[in-house]
Motif scaffolding. Structure first.
Motif, PDB file in Angstrom:
ATOM      1  N   VAL A 193       6.394  11.852  -5.905  1.00 52.84           N
ATOM      2  CA  VAL A 193       5.644  11.470  -4.681  1.00 52.84           C
ATOM      3  C   VAL A 193       6.449  11.629  -3.282  1.00 52.84           C
ATOM      4  CG1 VAL A 193       4.320   9.906  -3.573  1.00 52.84           C
ATOM      5  CG2 VAL A 193       4.260   9.981  -6.171  1.00 52.84           C
ATOM      6  N   THR A 194       6.129  12.632  -2.440  1.00 51.69           N
ATOM      7  CA  THR A 194       6.894  12.400  -1.202  1.00 51.69           C
ATOM      8  C   THR A 194       6.175  11.488  -0.297  1.00 51.69           C
ATOM      9  OG1 THR A 194       5.437  14.075  -0.011  1.00 51.69           O
ATOM     10  CG2 THR A 194       7.254  14.843  -1.174  1.00 51.69           C
ATOM     11  N   GLY A 195       7.087  10.834   0.697  1.00 53.82           N
ATOM     12  CA  GLY A 195       6.411   9.598   1.400  1.00 53.82           C
ATOM     13  C   GLY A 195       6.047   8.436   0.428  1.00 53.82           C
ATOM     14  N   ALA A 196       6.979   8.228  -0.619  1.00 53.07           N
ATOM     15  CA  ALA A 196       6.437   7.430  -1.480  1.00 53.07           C
ATOM     16  C   ALA A 196       6.412   5.852  -0.945  1.00 53.07           C
ATOM     17  CB  ALA A 196       7.719   7.444  -2.599  1.00 53.07           C
ATOM     18  N   GLY A 197       7.171   5.460   0.046  1.00 49.07           N
ATOM     19  CA  GLY A 197       7.419   4.416   0.632  1.00 49.07           C
ATOM     20  C   GLY A 197       5.954   3.967   1.785  1.00 49.07           C
TER      21      GLY A 197
ATOM     22  N   ARG B 163       6.654  10.446 -17.771  1.00 49.14           N
ATOM     23  CA  ARG B 163       8.040  10.650 -18.400  1.00 49.14           C
ATOM     24  C   ARG B 163       8.976  10.209 -17.431  1.00 49.14           C
ATOM     25  NH1 ARG B 163      10.042  16.051 -19.424  1.00 49.14           N
ATOM     26  NH2 ARG B 163       7.995  16.483 -19.631  1.00 49.14           N
ATOM     27  N   LYS B 164       8.922  10.465 -16.090  1.00 50.48           N
ATOM     28  CA  LYS B 164       9.628  10.084 -14.956  1.00 50.48           C
ATOM     29  C   LYS B 164       9.158  10.015 -13.780  1.00 50.48           C
ATOM     30  CE  LYS B 164      13.768  11.630 -15.913  1.00 50.48           C
ATOM     31  NZ  LYS B 164      14.884  12.444 -16.011  1.00 50.48           N
ATOM     32  N   LEU B 165       9.312   8.928 -12.895  1.00 49.22           N
ATOM     33  CA  LEU B 165       8.677   9.093 -11.384  1.00 49.22           C
ATOM     34  C   LEU B 165       9.862   9.255 -10.567  1.00 49.22           C
ATOM     35  CD1 LEU B 165       6.384   8.622  -9.564  1.00 49.22           C
ATOM     36  CD2 LEU B 165       6.555   6.259  -9.707  1.00 49.22           C
ATOM     37  N   ILE B 166       9.688   9.960  -9.505  1.00 47.27           N
ATOM     38  CA  ILE B 166      10.740  10.192  -8.642  1.00 47.27           C
ATOM     39  C   ILE B 166       9.953   9.705  -7.347  1.00 47.27           C
ATOM     40  CG2 ILE B 166      12.120  12.015  -7.386  1.00 47.27           C
ATOM     41  CD1 ILE B 166      12.536  11.838 -10.567  1.00 47.27           C
ATOM     42  N   LEU B 167      10.827   8.891  -6.478  1.00 46.12           N
ATOM     43  CA  LEU B 167      10.418   8.352  -5.443  1.00 46.12           C
ATOM     44  C   LEU B 167      11.022   9.085  -4.185  1.00 46.12           C
ATOM     45  CD1 LEU B 167      10.482   4.677  -6.178  1.00 46.12           C
ATOM     46  CD2 LEU B 167       8.386   6.144  -6.480  1.00 46.12           C
ATOM     47  N   PHE B 168      10.511   9.814  -3.341  1.00 50.35           N
ATOM     48  CA  PHE B 168      11.064  10.727  -2.367  1.00 50.35           C
ATOM     49  C   PHE B 168      10.708  10.052  -1.160  1.00 50.35           C
ATOM     50  CE2 PHE B 168      12.247  14.275   0.402  1.00 50.35           C
ATOM     51  CZ  PHE B 168      13.425  14.840  -0.243  1.00 50.35           C
ATOM     52  N   GLU B 169      11.524   9.536  -0.069  1.00 50.21           N
ATOM     53  CA  GLU B 169      11.178   8.858   0.894  1.00 50.21           C
ATOM     54  C   GLU B 169      12.379   9.142   1.884  1.00 50.21           C
ATOM     55  OE1 GLU B 169       9.713   7.086   4.115  1.00 50.21           O
ATOM     56  OE2 GLU B 169       8.483   7.080   2.088  1.00 50.21           O
ATOM     57  N   GLN B 170      12.053   9.187   3.414  1.00 51.76           N
ATOM     58  CA  GLN B 170      13.048   9.181   4.615  1.00 51.76           C
ATOM     59  C   GLN B 170      13.238   7.785   4.695  1.00 51.76           C
ATOM     60  OE1 GLN B 170      11.258  10.822   7.907  1.00 51.76           O
ATOM     61  NE2 GLN B 170      13.233  12.020   8.554  1.00 51.76           N
TER      62      GLN B 170
ATOM     63  N   LYS C 269      11.554  -0.875  -0.694  1.00 51.68           N
ATOM     64  CA  LYS C 269      10.369  -1.835  -1.045  1.00 51.68           C
ATOM     65  C   LYS C 269       9.442  -1.568  -2.245  1.00 51.68           C
ATOM     66  CE  LYS C 269       6.929  -4.316   1.495  1.00 51.68           C
ATOM     67  NZ  LYS C 269       6.117  -4.508   2.589  1.00 51.68           N
ATOM     68  N   ILE C 270       9.300  -0.019  -2.208  1.00 52.62           N
ATOM     69  CA  ILE C 270       8.435   0.408  -3.298  1.00 52.62           C
ATOM     70  C   ILE C 270       9.546   0.244  -4.483  1.00 52.62           C
ATOM     71  CG2 ILE C 270       8.997   2.918  -2.833  1.00 52.62           C
ATOM     72  CD1 ILE C 270       5.836   1.413  -4.226  1.00 52.62           C
ATOM     73  N   GLU C 271      10.727   0.622  -4.856  1.00 54.61           N
ATOM     74  CA  GLU C 271      11.272   0.612  -5.961  1.00 54.61           C
ATOM     75  C   GLU C 271      11.282  -0.636  -6.497  1.00 54.61           C
ATOM     76  OE1 GLU C 271      15.645   1.493  -7.662  1.00 54.61           O
ATOM     77  OE2 GLU C 271      15.548   1.000  -5.649  1.00 54.61           O
ATOM     78  N   GLN C 272      11.371  -1.876  -5.520  1.00 49.59           N
ATOM     79  CA  GLN C 272      11.548  -3.202  -6.005  1.00 49.59           C
ATOM     80  C   GLN C 272      10.196  -3.392  -6.597  1.00 49.59           C
ATOM     81  OE1 GLN C 272      14.015  -5.357  -5.994  1.00 49.59           O
ATOM     82  NE2 GLN C 272      15.147  -3.469  -5.892  1.00 49.59           N
ATOM     83  N   ASP C 273       9.092  -3.086  -5.934  1.00 48.31           N
ATOM     84  CA  ASP C 273       7.637  -3.210  -6.293  1.00 48.31           C
ATOM     85  C   ASP C 273       7.408  -2.889  -7.753  1.00 48.31           C
ATOM     86  OD1 ASP C 273       5.041  -4.023  -6.277  1.00 48.31           O
ATOM     87  OD2 ASP C 273       4.368  -2.538  -5.206  1.00 48.31           O
ATOM     88  N   ILE C 274       7.766  -1.482  -8.035  1.00 45.69           N
ATOM     89  CA  ILE C 274       7.659  -0.863  -9.210  1.00 45.69           C
ATOM     90  C   ILE C 274       8.447  -1.617 -10.325  1.00 45.69           C
ATOM     91  CG2 ILE C 274       8.134   1.332 -10.568  1.00 45.69           C
ATOM     92  CD1 ILE C 274       7.220   2.693  -8.078  1.00 45.69           C
ATOM     93  N   SER C 275       9.843  -2.084  -9.962  1.00 47.08           N
ATOM     94  CA  SER C 275      10.716  -2.406 -10.963  1.00 47.08           C
ATOM     95  C   SER C 275      10.274  -4.003 -11.457  1.00 47.08           C
ATOM     96  CB  SER C 275      12.004  -2.843 -10.158  1.00 47.08           C
ATOM     97  OG  SER C 275      11.980  -3.819  -9.277  1.00 47.08           O
ATOM     98  N   ARG C 276       9.092  -4.758 -10.671  1.00 52.18           N
ATOM     99  CA  ARG C 276       8.546  -5.690 -11.267  1.00 52.18           C
ATOM    100  C   ARG C 276       7.681  -5.685 -12.443  1.00 52.18           C
ATOM    101  NH1 ARG C 276       8.443  -7.468  -5.761  1.00 52.18           N
ATOM    102  NH2 ARG C 276       6.253  -6.556  -5.552  1.00 52.18           N
ATOM    103  N   HIS C 277       7.146  -4.296 -12.688  1.00 52.55           N
ATOM    104  CA  HIS C 277       6.113  -3.871 -13.861  1.00 52.55           C
ATOM    105  C   HIS C 277       7.330  -3.528 -14.842  1.00 52.55           C
ATOM    106  CE1 HIS C 277       3.916  -3.504 -10.229  1.00 52.55           C
ATOM    107  NE2 HIS C 277       2.940  -3.575 -10.897  1.00 52.55           N
ATOM    108  N   ARG C 278       6.379  -3.788 -16.185  1.00 57.74           N
ATOM    109  CA  ARG C 278       7.117  -3.419 -17.416  1.00 57.74           C
ATOM    110  C   ARG C 278       6.978  -1.956 -17.821  1.00 57.74           C
ATOM    111  NH1 ARG C 278       5.892  -8.336 -21.678  1.00 57.74           N
ATOM    112  NH2 ARG C 278       6.866 -10.154 -20.555  1.00 57.74           N
ATOM    113  N   ILE C 279       7.877  -1.264 -17.601  1.00 53.07           N
ATOM    114  CA  ILE C 279       7.693   0.043 -17.699  1.00 53.07           C
ATOM    115  C   ILE C 279       8.845   0.907 -18.780  1.00 53.07           C
ATOM    116  CG2 ILE C 279       6.792   0.776 -15.425  1.00 53.07           C
ATOM    117  CD1 ILE C 279       9.632   1.452 -14.319  1.00 53.07           C
ATOM    118  N   ASN C 280       8.542   1.994 -19.369  1.00 51.51           N
ATOM    119  CA  ASN C 280       9.558   2.436 -20.252  1.00 51.51           C
ATOM    120  C   ASN C 280       9.912   3.655 -19.917  1.00 51.51           C
ATOM    121  OD1 ASN C 280       7.138   3.685 -20.857  1.00 51.51           O
ATOM    122  ND2 ASN C 280       6.919   2.917 -22.878  1.00 51.51           N
ATOM    123  N   PHE C 281       9.876   3.924 -18.557  1.00 51.19           N
ATOM    124  CA  PHE C 281      10.516   5.290 -18.305  1.00 51.19           C
ATOM    125  C   PHE C 281      11.108   5.349 -16.960  1.00 51.19           C
ATOM    126  CE2 PHE C 281       6.347   4.260 -16.445  1.00 51.19           C
ATOM    127  CZ  PHE C 281       6.346   4.514 -14.963  1.00 51.19           C
TER     128      PHE C 281
END
Length: 617
Positions: A285-289, A306-313, A320-332
């Protein structure tokens, strides 16, 4: 005295309950013998020692089963089961003591009576203490009174949560179900909603909480409209899909938002569509934030890529979006990448390194006035950023590329809209090129509530600061959609594309911005100021249309539109430019951008997007 008692430390209160049990247990045994013998003066001299042994046998049982761990003021009916269990064990041990001590003078049937009396005495002492504590709290309660609309499970949980907090005190329930009207729920009376204003005035309550998370949006709208002009501050719980395990928390309560006024329920996502580009795939996802990009990420993680790539300038937005996602239980794996979409080589390396299969391109400048004043930056990011990302997707052999577009791309009157339409033309041109296998499509929709470009956050800040609320024109209208619904529809539309498709989301009915401002003021429990009399709390001021702003937004350029299998997604057949011709134009435009020739850039925009009505030309 009683107020001092309520303020005693918890350890002292536990000690007092223990001392009361030291008295109540022998009293229960004496009562059982007196009832059995039918006299107020039973002869107990021969086994008087039992009255002293009994508490020392029973109280350790009460301690072990946690009877003294319960907080008195929050006791519920479950305490009866704890007392029942503890007293039953006490009776069994007392029987063993009597048998081993060969106490023949004690009537055996009095043990059954003791069992009943002890349960009654111990349980009653707890409920009496609870009633006393709550009465004392009500005398000194300075919490804000709040009424709750909905006496169901969510309303019950909400009331219990509020009772345990320091801010709010439930004073009334309202419910449409006539069977529960007139009853009490956790000690709070349930009233007919038709009596709501009279009840709230009598209880000096100005806040109403709508605890109906399973109600449709149209039903919520009806309820809100009943109260929005009554000077009541309305708050609500999230929908059922947002509640975790059906448990209500204080932090889930929010102010009634504009989404509650749309009156249109979102269509449940089609699982086969939403998963086809995500499940077990590597997604970027570009502009992921950004507001749309971050919500796309939240929806994507629900469908196990399988994998999520956060692409952001922007560094902080990415964090912020990485921290938000890390609060969820994910197995990827989630990979945050700092980068600029204009750096095609970097983005291509990322796509190749991680084997990206699906790209959602949400990176864009979308604030109309800012882009209008920064034409070259807008063109570089929105047009050449899209071209750069799409070429990286082709070279990286990505399967699908989805552009997040806007209704402002339709017959644009501003640079932002023109650049987004040109970005669409770029993808339409690339879709004509059969030398690659990447599938391109674009999804066009209107305003999303709460996004960084939406008027809603601006209005909230203005109301919070005492106004005035600024609206550009009394007739300006916009389409609105919630961010989660827009993100879900984008994911589904992306799975439908065959190549070069322009998908249009059904945005429902357009909303007058001045009406939106008025409702937001009223939902805050305030009154719109009358410009003639000066009466009211918050005024509405008209500032005039901004450069490039339209009164009405459109979603289609032509009439060639058809419905897809999804009831909220249409596909439009829009005119395109032949790929090689478009690339020649874009080379000249990039050269003008590099030399800082804003006039030539505007001319090129006008030539490539003939529908663009440039106010400066």
């Amino acid at each position: 005295m009683f107020m001092r008692l309520a303020g005693l430390p918890r350890r002292i209160k536990i000690l007092l309950m223990l001392l009361s049990d030291l008295v109540l247990l022998p009293l229960a045994l004496w009562s059982s013998v007196a009832l059995r013998m039918g006299t107020w003066h039973p002869e107990v001299t021969s086994y008087i020692w039992l009255f002293f042994v009994l508490p020392f046998v029973t109280i350790p049982i009460f301690i072990r089963i946690g009877l003294y761990r319960a907080v008195i003021r929050y006791l519920d009916d479950k305490i009866i089961y704890t007392v029942f269990y503890g007293v039953t064990l006490s009776v069994l041990l007392l029987t063993a003591v009597i048998v081993m001590g060969r106490v023949s003078a004690l009537p055996r049937s009095s043990l059954i009576i003791y069992w009943i009396m002890a349960i009654a005495y111990i349980a009653s002492s707890r409920f009496l203490a609870r009633g006393l504590m709550r009465s004392l709290e009500r005398i000194e309660d300075r919490r804000q009174p709040v009424a709750i609309y909905g006496a169901g499970r969510a309303g019950l949980q909400t009331a219990l949560a509020l009772m345990s907090g320091p801010e709010f005190r439930p004073v009334a329930f309202f419910d449409d179900n006539r069977e529960v009207q007139g009853t009490n729920v956790v000690g709070v009376r349930v009233f007919d909603p038709s009596e709501a204003m009279e009840v709230m005035k009598a209880k000096e309550c100005r806040q109403l909480l709508i605890a109906m998370p399973s109600a449709s949006r149209s039903r919520r709208k009806e309820i809100i409209q009943k109260f929005e002009r009554e000077g009541v501050v309305l708050k609500t719980l999230p929908g059922m899909g947002e509640l975790v395990d059906g448990r209500v928390r204080i932090e889930d309560i929010r102010e009634v938002g504009v989404e509650d006024l749309l009156g249109r329920d979102p269509v449940p996502p089609f699982e086969d569509l939403i998963k086809s580009c995500i499940r077990d795939k590597v997604v970027l996802v570009t502009g992921a934030g950004g507001s749309i990009g971050s919500e796309l990420c939240r929806q994507i993680i629900l469908n196990t890529p399988r994998k999520l790539i956060l692409f952001e300038q922007a560094e902080y937005a990415l964090y912020k979006i990485e921290q938000d996602i890390s609060r969820h239980r994910i197995n990827f794996e989630v990979v945050p990448i700092l980068g600029d979409v204009l750096n095609s080589e970097h983005l291509e390396k990322v796509i190749l390194k991680y084997g990206v299969q699906t790209v959602y391109h949400a990176a864009a400048y979308k604030h109309v006035p800012l882009v209008e004043g920064n034409v070259i930056a807008g063109v570089m990011n929105n047009v050449f950023g899209t071209l750069s990302a799409s070429q990286a997707a082709i070279n990286g052999k990505a399967e699908t590329f989805v552009l997040i577009s806007t209704d402002k791309a339709v017959r644009p009157t501003n640079v932002m809209g023109a650049t987004k339409r040109l970005a669409e033309l770029v993808l339409q041109g690339l879709a004509q090129d059969k030398s690659h296998s990447t599938r391109f499509c674009m999804v066009r929709f209107g305003n999303v509530l709460g996004s960084s470009g939406s008027v809603v956050p601006l209005f909230k800040d203005q109301i919070r600061n005492g106004g005035p609320v600024t609206v550009t024109h009394p007739e300006v209208t916009r389409y609105f959609m919630t961010i989660p619904e827009a993100a879900q529809l984008v994911l589904q539309a992306g799975a439908m594309g065959k190549g070069g498709d322009v998908f249009v989301l059904d945005m429902g009915e357009s909303v007058k911005i001045v009406d939106l401002a008025r409702k937001m003021i009223e939902l805050s429990g305030l009154e719109v100021r009358n410009s003639e009399t000066g009466q009211g709390d918050i005024g509405i001021e008209f500032t005039g249309l901004r450069p490039g702003e339209k009164l009405y937004e459109e979603l289609l350029i032509g009439d060639n539109v058809s419905w897809t299998s999804h009831p909220r997604i249409m596909t439009a057949k829009e005119a395109s430019i032949e790929h090689s011709q478009l690339m020649a134009y874009l080379r000249n435009m990039r050269s003008a951008c590099s030399s800082g020739d804003e006039r030539s850039v505007r001319d090129a925009l006008k030539e490539l997007v003939p529908e663009y009505k440039c106010p400066q030309l």
